[in-house]
Motif scaffolding. Sequence first.
Motif, PDB file in Angstrom:
ATOM      1  N   ALA A 221       0.555  13.378   1.746  1.00 54.23           N
ATOM      2  CA  ALA A 221       1.021  12.069   1.267  1.00 54.23           C
ATOM      3  C   ALA A 221       1.079  12.030  -0.255  1.00 54.23           C
ATOM      4  CB  ALA A 221       0.105  10.964   1.795  1.00 54.23           C
ATOM      5  N   VAL A 222       0.085  12.640  -0.900  1.00 56.75           N
ATOM      6  CA  VAL A 222       0.079  12.673  -2.373  1.00 56.75           C
ATOM      7  C   VAL A 222       1.268  13.471  -2.896  1.00 56.75           C
ATOM      8  CG1 VAL A 222      -1.171  13.558  -4.382  1.00 56.75           C
ATOM      9  CG2 VAL A 222      -2.387  12.293  -2.608  1.00 56.75           C
ATOM     10  N   PHE A 223       1.563  14.612  -2.277  1.00 56.56           N
ATOM     11  CA  PHE A 223       2.713  15.404  -2.712  1.00 56.56           C
ATOM     12  C   PHE A 223       4.013  14.646  -2.477  1.00 56.56           C
ATOM     13  CE2 PHE A 223      -0.059  19.266  -1.668  1.00 56.56           C
ATOM     14  CZ  PHE A 223      -0.547  19.295  -2.951  1.00 56.56           C
ATOM     15  N   ASN A 224       4.098  13.924  -1.360  1.00 59.19           N
ATOM     16  CA  ASN A 224       5.277  13.086  -1.129  1.00 59.19           C
ATOM     17  C   ASN A 224       5.411  12.042  -2.223  1.00 59.19           C
ATOM     18  OD1 ASN A 224       6.296  14.271   1.209  1.00 59.19           O
ATOM     19  ND2 ASN A 224       5.070  12.995   2.574  1.00 59.19           N
ATOM     20  N   GLY A 225       4.282  11.477  -2.623  1.00 57.14           N
ATOM     21  CA  GLY A 225       4.320  10.466  -3.682  1.00 57.14           C
ATOM     22  C   GLY A 225       4.762  11.041  -5.016  1.00 57.14           C
ATOM     23  N   LEU A 226       4.266  12.235  -5.350  1.00 54.78           N
ATOM     24  CA  LEU A 226       4.694  12.886  -6.590  1.00 54.78           C
ATOM     25  C   LEU A 226       6.195  13.172  -6.558  1.00 54.78           C
ATOM     26  CD1 LEU A 226       1.755  15.418  -7.104  1.00 54.78           C
ATOM     27  CD2 LEU A 226       2.231  13.378  -8.473  1.00 54.78           C
ATOM     28  N   ALA A 227       6.672  13.698  -5.422  1.00 48.23           N
ATOM     29  CA  ALA A 227       8.097  13.989  -5.302  1.00 48.23           C
ATOM     30  C   ALA A 227       8.924  12.713  -5.359  1.00 48.23           C
ATOM     31  CB  ALA A 227       8.364  14.744  -4.004  1.00 48.23           C
ATOM     32  N   HIS A 228       8.420  11.627  -4.776  1.00 45.09           N
ATOM     33  CA  HIS A 228       9.115  10.331  -4.838  1.00 45.09           C
ATOM     34  C   HIS A 228       9.338   9.919  -6.288  1.00 45.09           C
ATOM     35  CE1 HIS A 228       9.888   6.050  -3.591  1.00 45.09           C
ATOM     36  NE2 HIS A 228       9.430   5.846  -4.829  1.00 45.09           N
ATOM     37  N   VAL A 229       8.286  10.034  -7.109  1.00 43.24           N
ATOM     38  CA  VAL A 229       8.408   9.633  -8.513  1.00 43.24           C
ATOM     39  C   VAL A 229       9.382  10.547  -9.254  1.00 43.24           C
ATOM     40  CG1 VAL A 229       7.169   9.322 -10.687  1.00 43.24           C
ATOM     41  CG2 VAL A 229       6.099   8.635  -8.533  1.00 43.24           C
ATOM     42  N   LEU A 230       9.321  11.854  -8.992  1.00 41.49           N
ATOM     43  CA  LEU A 230      10.239  12.781  -9.653  1.00 41.49           C
ATOM     44  C   LEU A 230      11.688  12.433  -9.349  1.00 41.49           C
ATOM     45  CD1 LEU A 230       8.412  16.186  -9.053  1.00 41.49           C
ATOM     46  CD2 LEU A 230       8.629  14.973 -11.225  1.00 41.49           C
ATOM     47  N   VAL A 231      11.968  12.089  -8.085  1.00 38.63           N
ATOM     48  CA  VAL A 231      13.333  11.717  -7.708  1.00 38.63           C
ATOM     49  C   VAL A 231      13.704  10.385  -8.344  1.00 38.63           C
ATOM     50  CG1 VAL A 231      14.805  11.053  -5.767  1.00 38.63           C
ATOM     51  CG2 VAL A 231      13.304  13.039  -5.563  1.00 38.63           C
ATOM     52  N   ARG A 232      12.825   9.427  -8.267  1.00 34.64           N
ATOM     53  CA  ARG A 232      13.097   8.093  -8.792  1.00 34.64           C
ATOM     54  C   ARG A 232      13.372   8.111 -10.288  1.00 34.64           C
ATOM     55  NH1 ARG A 232       8.180   4.041  -8.517  1.00 34.64           N
ATOM     56  NH2 ARG A 232       7.639   5.180 -10.425  1.00 34.64           N
ATOM     57  N   GLU A 233      12.667   8.968 -11.008  1.00 33.19           N
ATOM     58  CA  GLU A 233      12.807   9.026 -12.455  1.00 33.19           C
ATOM     59  C   GLU A 233      13.886  10.008 -12.906  1.00 33.19           C
ATOM     60  OE1 GLU A 233      11.228   6.906 -14.372  1.00 33.19           O
ATOM     61  OE2 GLU A 233      10.263   6.072 -12.586  1.00 33.19           O
ATOM     62  N   GLY A 234      14.613  10.589 -11.979  1.00 29.33           N
ATOM     63  CA  GLY A 234      15.686  11.509 -12.340  1.00 29.33           C
ATOM     64  C   GLY A 234      15.201  12.826 -12.894  1.00 29.33           C
TER      65      GLY A 234
END
Length: 240
Positions: A94-107
């Motif tokens: 879940a933490v890795f998903n969250g990190l990847a979510h932010v990376l995608v969201r922030e371009g």
Amino acid sequence: MGPCRNPARDLIRRDFFGRGHGLGGGTNPFDDLDRCDAILLVGANSTAAHPDVGSRIFQRVMDGARLVVVDPRLTSLARHADVHLRPPQGTNVAVFNGLAHVLVREGLVDEAFLTAHSNGHGELLGLLGDYPPERVAGISGVPAEDLVRAAAVYGQALAPAIFYGLGVTEHRHSTDAVQLGTPARRRRTGHRRRGEPARAEQRPGSLGHGGAARPAARYQKVLDPAARARCTEAWRPARW
């Protein structure tokens, strides 16, 4: 290769990059540490368990590289981290998903690279939409703002590196965790991606040369006729 390295091997052997190269060895030399400007260290107490790697990571941080540690323990390197994420056991995916979510969201990902060289990119984006930092904080207890800070350290670096240890690989979802932590989820630069199991003193190189019963040399399947033909041609075994 023992079970501790199976997730790395299985991921590399998958057609994850759309190339199907099928090699399950280590992905980078440890000398790449000397060229990185940010390190994501996951589930590894490297200074205690792998001192060669740990000392090199520590020296790189002292030389100016930024450090994110994902580990429930307050390890020696965690004391020098820019961000220390401390998820309880069973929540690291879940933490890795969250990190990847932010990376995608922030371009901070190379969308063109991922589209051209990976499978299931669209499905992954759909999954990541369900893991904003606030939800991940509820699952893992890791503060949402720390997730955002950690993603920024990694995503804004020009040449980041990922190192992971038994804290990632020795459980049920280990291959998923290694895959989600892969350096492919990177920013818009042409710099080399780096990811490596932090197992310097215990790297089972003999297995890569066919020293085990299950895989042939270079972790090829022994029951694969093409792999057997390549080994026969290369080794030219004596006929009794």
